[in-house]
Design a protein around this motif. Structure first.
Motif, PDB file in Angstrom:
ATOM      1  N   ALA A 112       0.751  -1.245   0.029  1.00  0.00           N
ATOM      2  CA  ALA A 112       0.066   0.130  -0.029  1.00  0.00           C
ATOM      3  C   ALA A 112       0.945   1.182   0.088  1.00  0.00           C
ATOM      4  CB  ALA A 112      -0.936  -0.165   1.212  1.00  0.00           C
ATOM      5  N   ARG A 145      -2.248 -13.155  -2.348  1.00  0.00           N
ATOM      6  CA  ARG A 145      -3.542 -12.810  -1.908  1.00  0.00           C
ATOM      7  C   ARG A 145      -3.464 -11.205  -1.514  1.00  0.00           C
ATOM      8  NH1 ARG A 145      -4.778 -18.358   0.226  1.00  0.00           N
ATOM      9  NH2 ARG A 145      -3.297 -17.771   1.914  1.00  0.00           N
ATOM     10  N   VAL A 146      -2.317 -10.979  -0.851  1.00  0.00           N
ATOM     11  CA  VAL A 146      -2.184  -9.371  -0.491  1.00  0.00           C
ATOM     12  C   VAL A 146      -2.379  -8.435  -1.747  1.00  0.00           C
ATOM     13  CG1 VAL A 146      -0.646  -7.573   0.216  1.00  0.00           C
ATOM     14  CG2 VAL A 146      -0.988  -9.652   1.636  1.00  0.00           C
ATOM     15  N   LEU A 156      -3.930  -9.547  -4.489  1.00  0.00           N
ATOM     16  CA  LEU A 156      -4.973  -9.662  -5.294  1.00  0.00           C
ATOM     17  C   LEU A 156      -6.127  -8.842  -4.791  1.00  0.00           C
ATOM     18  CD1 LEU A 156      -4.466 -13.260  -6.590  1.00  0.00           C
ATOM     19  CD2 LEU A 156      -4.581 -11.173  -8.168  1.00  0.00           C
ATOM     20  N   VAL A 157      -6.067  -9.105  -3.282  1.00  0.00           N
ATOM     21  CA  VAL A 157      -7.288  -8.362  -2.629  1.00  0.00           C
ATOM     22  C   VAL A 157      -7.212  -6.848  -2.746  1.00  0.00           C
ATOM     23  CG1 VAL A 157      -6.249  -8.083  -0.076  1.00  0.00           C
ATOM     24  CG2 VAL A 157      -8.840  -8.436  -0.748  1.00  0.00           C
ATOM     25  N   THR A 158      -5.773  -6.427  -2.846  1.00  0.00           N
ATOM     26  CA  THR A 158      -5.560  -4.916  -3.009  1.00  0.00           C
ATOM     27  C   THR A 158      -6.275  -4.625  -4.364  1.00  0.00           C
ATOM     28  OG1 THR A 158      -3.672  -5.089  -1.590  1.00  0.00           O
ATOM     29  CG2 THR A 158      -3.717  -3.147  -3.180  1.00  0.00           C
ATOM     30  N   ARG A 196      -8.144  -5.911  -6.437  1.00  0.00           N
ATOM     31  CA  ARG A 196      -9.728  -6.079  -6.206  1.00  0.00           C
ATOM     32  C   ARG A 196     -10.529  -4.863  -5.635  1.00  0.00           C
ATOM     33  NH1 ARG A 196     -11.400 -12.442  -4.982  1.00  0.00           N
ATOM     34  NH2 ARG A 196     -10.004 -13.348  -6.508  1.00  0.00           N
ATOM     35  N   THR A 197     -10.043  -4.688  -4.479  1.00  0.00           N
ATOM     36  CA  THR A 197     -10.348  -3.530  -3.741  1.00  0.00           C
ATOM     37  C   THR A 197     -10.390  -2.098  -4.126  1.00  0.00           C
ATOM     38  OG1 THR A 197     -10.258  -5.060  -1.765  1.00  0.00           O
ATOM     39  CG2 THR A 197     -10.986  -2.690  -1.191  1.00  0.00           C
ATOM     40  N   LEU A 198      -9.382  -1.784  -4.785  1.00  0.00           N
ATOM     41  CA  LEU A 198      -8.892  -0.567  -5.398  1.00  0.00           C
ATOM     42  C   LEU A 198      -9.958  -0.523  -6.634  1.00  0.00           C
ATOM     43  CD1 LEU A 198      -5.285  -0.100  -5.573  1.00  0.00           C
ATOM     44  CD2 LEU A 198      -6.613   1.389  -4.671  1.00  0.00           C
ATOM     45  N   LEU A 206     -12.664  -1.834  -6.972  1.00  0.00           N
ATOM     46  CA  LEU A 206     -14.172  -1.461  -6.263  1.00  0.00           C
ATOM     47  C   LEU A 206     -14.182   0.048  -5.698  1.00  0.00           C
ATOM     48  CD1 LEU A 206     -16.874  -2.626  -5.349  1.00  0.00           C
ATOM     49  CD2 LEU A 206     -15.738  -2.744  -2.915  1.00  0.00           C
ATOM     50  N   ALA A 207     -13.049   0.371  -5.016  1.00  0.00           N
ATOM     51  CA  ALA A 207     -13.226   1.857  -4.614  1.00  0.00           C
ATOM     52  C   ALA A 207     -13.302   2.941  -5.564  1.00  0.00           C
ATOM     53  CB  ALA A 207     -12.015   1.974  -3.777  1.00  0.00           C
ATOM     54  N   LEU A 208     -12.422   2.902  -6.893  1.00  0.00           N
ATOM     55  CA  LEU A 208     -12.456   3.514  -7.872  1.00  0.00           C
ATOM     56  C   LEU A 208     -13.237   3.348  -8.936  1.00  0.00           C
ATOM     57  CD1 LEU A 208      -8.302   3.952  -7.863  1.00  0.00           C
ATOM     58  CD2 LEU A 208      -9.781   5.473  -7.239  1.00  0.00           C
ATOM     59  N   GLU A 267      -7.901 -13.814 -10.345  1.00  0.00           N
ATOM     60  CA  GLU A 267      -8.070 -14.895  -9.439  1.00  0.00           C
ATOM     61  C   GLU A 267      -6.843 -15.430  -9.008  1.00  0.00           C
ATOM     62  OE1 GLU A 267     -10.607 -16.414  -7.790  1.00  0.00           O
ATOM     63  OE2 GLU A 267     -12.169 -15.166  -8.816  1.00  0.00           O
ATOM     64  N   PRO A 268      -6.340 -16.046  -7.889  1.00  0.00           N
ATOM     65  CA  PRO A 268      -5.001 -16.785  -7.651  1.00  0.00           C
ATOM     66  C   PRO A 268      -4.665 -17.926  -8.223  1.00  0.00           C
ATOM     67  CG  PRO A 268      -6.522 -16.696  -5.757  1.00  0.00           C
ATOM     68  CD  PRO A 268      -7.111 -15.973  -6.610  1.00  0.00           C
ATOM     69  N   LEU A 306     -10.268 -13.958   0.696  1.00  0.00           N
ATOM     70  CA  LEU A 306     -10.003 -13.065  -0.552  1.00  0.00           C
ATOM     71  C   LEU A 306     -11.280 -13.350  -1.387  1.00  0.00           C
ATOM     72  CD1 LEU A 306      -8.296 -11.789  -2.931  1.00  0.00           C
ATOM     73  CD2 LEU A 306      -7.369 -14.097  -3.540  1.00  0.00           C
ATOM     74  N   LEU A 329     -19.576   4.087  -1.049  1.00  0.00           N
ATOM     75  CA  LEU A 329     -18.284   3.878  -0.238  1.00  0.00           C
ATOM     76  C   LEU A 329     -17.705   5.228  -0.340  1.00  0.00           C
ATOM     77  CD1 LEU A 329     -16.095   1.048  -1.818  1.00  0.00           C
ATOM     78  CD2 LEU A 329     -16.874   1.507   0.440  1.00  0.00           C
ATOM     79  N   ALA A 381      -6.403  -0.602   0.702  1.00  0.00           N
ATOM     80  CA  ALA A 381      -6.780  -0.181  -0.749  1.00  0.00           C
ATOM     81  C   ALA A 381      -8.047   0.640  -0.427  1.00  0.00           C
ATOM     82  CB  ALA A 381      -6.996  -1.465  -1.495  1.00  0.00           C
ATOM     83  N   ILE A 435      -6.605   4.052   0.263  1.00  0.00           N
ATOM     84  CA  ILE A 435      -6.037   4.865  -0.728  1.00  0.00           C
ATOM     85  C   ILE A 435      -7.023   5.281  -1.734  1.00  0.00           C
ATOM     86  CG2 ILE A 435      -4.257   4.449  -2.674  1.00  0.00           C
ATOM     87  CD1 ILE A 435      -2.859   2.543  -0.972  1.00  0.00           C
TER      88      ILE A 435
END
Ligand SMILES: [Zn+2]
Lengths: 210, 348
Positions: A39, A72-73, A75-77, A79-81, A83-85, A191-192, B55, B73, B100, B103
């Protein structure tokens, strides 16, 4: 602007790609600290090029194969980015990215790309002279790999078994960004790629205590 | 930011992917995806299975929480996440996701302690926390007595289990009795038709000498072994095992020790409020016994409803909202997931 990240190796790699070129690329200094380093590296990358989060229009992440926790760190980062953006998230096989990097650095095919799978095994796939995947990904012991030149972690970790090539040792986010932007790798869902089942055993009947 | 901050909380310390949204002390959403069914056949939580499930569940659970709360969000004022203690691989998924969001939304991040979150969640049910209060947290992962002066920065551990957690003892005894995992609800149900005085199971760390060294600590390993011996002796003699009686007598032994020590700790510290949290707080006998004993000493008991007692994101959001309201400094983006985070570190 495309944000690319790869966490399939002990190091974290982050890059930004804009206007047809990589405008920023960084690799973490400490191994095995994906959760701490990713991050801040993303925030630092945006700062470095004077960009804000809204400038990012897509995220690309290496989906491995690689050690699961770090993978996983990443991929979840990603995916979440996404979503957020509200932006798309693409995945690419990290071995494919390593292969592209190898071809770009002059390695001639066919060859094998390898990533450390721990437990004395390697994640691997084979590639032709243009970096197109022929076989894999698989996970096997170094002695079980096809007899081809090897790039990646394999020759570093097992120099007695695998001939040491001159190619790159890891996939990186800069190559991932270029390869995605230039459509040189197959785009996957984020997907991992695990290639191994979780370690777990169904217990027997309760142990006697007396 | 107002004193009614809109906070999204993420919890992934064990097998529940929890995302909660609160506005101040008001619960807006509590979305939970559990991988418990995938662990059941292993008789306990398998860390790698839990991490994989986190995940997969993370983004859909965030979306579900936003839908339920009716917020976007982008409206969220802050992100809170469990940074420990818990399973490190599982924690990492939640922590990375929270970073995430911080950020991607440009909002402050609060990495908070899981145990303190179990305390803070009560605000969503009963309003502002009485501080100081005595908190007893009992679940499959923890059994602790805490003195809470300020849930955002001053929590003092008084005692904890020296071996198995209370919920772990429920799981293990359930298995001995052929009841499914997780064992708590099944033992509770069986116990209703059994006698709590049928078998005199041991009460760990309650004898004179133990009380000197371990006044507020727990031990459930000896109890578990005693139950196993008793059941084996029955089986060896070819006699049927009276499951309901064993369940009731075992449950009584656990609840007796827990409530006795919790009330003792409250009285010893001059505290008038006892808060019980964690999955075992859902146990019906624990609640009744705690209220009986506490009343005799003028201590009030607060227990959040069962859905808020088990691990969830709302409790993390509740503590996060408190961090915002009380002006605590947000966490840095490089905070680790700390599997053994001590309770004295409420905010990372
Ligand atoms: Zn818990």
């Amino acid at each position: 602007m495309l944000l690319a990240l790869d966490t399939s190796t002990p190091l974290v790699s982050v890059a930004l790609h804009d206007d047809g070129r990589v405008v920023h690329a960084a690799t973490s200094e400490q191994p095995m600290k994906h959760g701490e380093q990713l991050a801040p590296m993303i925030a630092a990358a945006l700062d470095a090029v004077g960009a804000v989060r809204q400038d990012v229009t897509a995220v690309a992440a290496g989906v491995g194969p690689g050690p699961f926790t770090g993978l996983r760190v990443g991929l979840v980062t990603a995916r979440t980015l996404g979503l957020a953006l509200g932006i798309p998230v693409y995945g690419a096989c990290s071995l494919d990215v390593l292969a592209v990097r190898a071809v770009d650095s002059g390695v001639e095919g066919p060859f094998l790309a390898t990533i450390d799978a721990r437990r004395k095994e390697l994640f691997w796939a084979s590639y032709d002279e243009e970096g197109r995947r022929l076989d894999g990904p698989h996970v096997d012991r170094p002695t079980e790999l096809p007899e081809l030149p090897v790039v990646g972690a394999g020759p570093v970790l097992y120099p007695d078994v695998l001939s040491r090539g001159t190619g790159p040792q890891t996939p990186d986010a800069a190559t991932l960004a270029l390869a995605v932007a230039e459509e040189r790798v197959e785009l996957l869902d984020p997907e991992p790629i695990y290639l191994r089942r979780p370690d777990a055993t169904v217990p027997g009947p309760p142990k006697k205590v007396s | 930011m107002s004193d009614q901050p809109l906070v999204l909380g993420i919890e992934t310390s064990c097998d529940e992917t929890g995302v909660g949204i609160v506005r101040g002390h008001t619960l807006l959403a509590d979305a939970v995806a559990s991988s418990v069914d995938e662990h059941a056949r292993f008789g306990g939580v398998v860390p790698e299975v839990a991490s994989r499930a986190h995940l997969e569940a993370m983004v859909p659970t965030i979306e579900r929480a936003c839908d339920t709360a009716g917020v976007r969000l982008a409206d969220v004022d802050a992100i809170a996440v469990t940074s420990g203690p818990g399973l490190v691989g599982a924690l990492l998924v939640g922590v990375a996701s929270a970073k995430a969001l911080a950020i991607g939304l440009d909002k402050p991040l609060y990495g908070v302690n899981h145990l303190a979150s179990h305390v803070a969640v009560d605000q969503l049910e009963h309003g502002p926390l009485p501080e100081p209060c005595l908190a007893m947290l009992v679940s499959g992962g923890h059994s602790s007595l805490l003195l809470v002066e300020d849930v955002t920065q001053g929590v003092e551990p008084l005692g904890a289990t020296i071996d198995d957690a209370a919920g772990e003892a429920f799981d293990k005894v359930a298995r001995l009795l052929g009841l499914p995992f997780p064992g708590g609800p099944h033992i509770d149900r069986e116990a209703r038709s059994g006698s709590s005085v049928a078998i005199d199971f041991p009460r760990g760390l309650t004898s004179g000498r133990d009380l000197q060294r371990h006044r507020f600590d727990f031990s459930f390993s000896g109890l578990k072994t005693a139950v196993a011996r008793w059941v084996e002796a029955r089986e060896a003699a070819g006699e049927p095992v009276p499951v309901a009686d064993v369940a009731a007598s075992f449950q009584e032994a656990v609840c007796d020790v827990l409530t006795r020590k919790a009330v003792d700790a409250a009285v010893a510290n001059g505290v008038e409020d006892l808060l019980i949290g964690g999955g075992v707080a859902a146990n019906s006998r624990l609640r009744v016994l705690a209220e009986e004993r506490a009343a005799r000493h003028g201590v009030r008991v607060r227990v959040p409803r069962p859905a808020l007692c088990t691990d969830n994101g709302a409790m993390v959001a509740a503590l996060g909202a408190e961090m915002v309201s009380r002006g605590r400094t947000p966490s840095a983006l490089d905070i680790p997931a700390d599997s053994s985070l001590p309770i004295t570190e409420v905010l990372a």
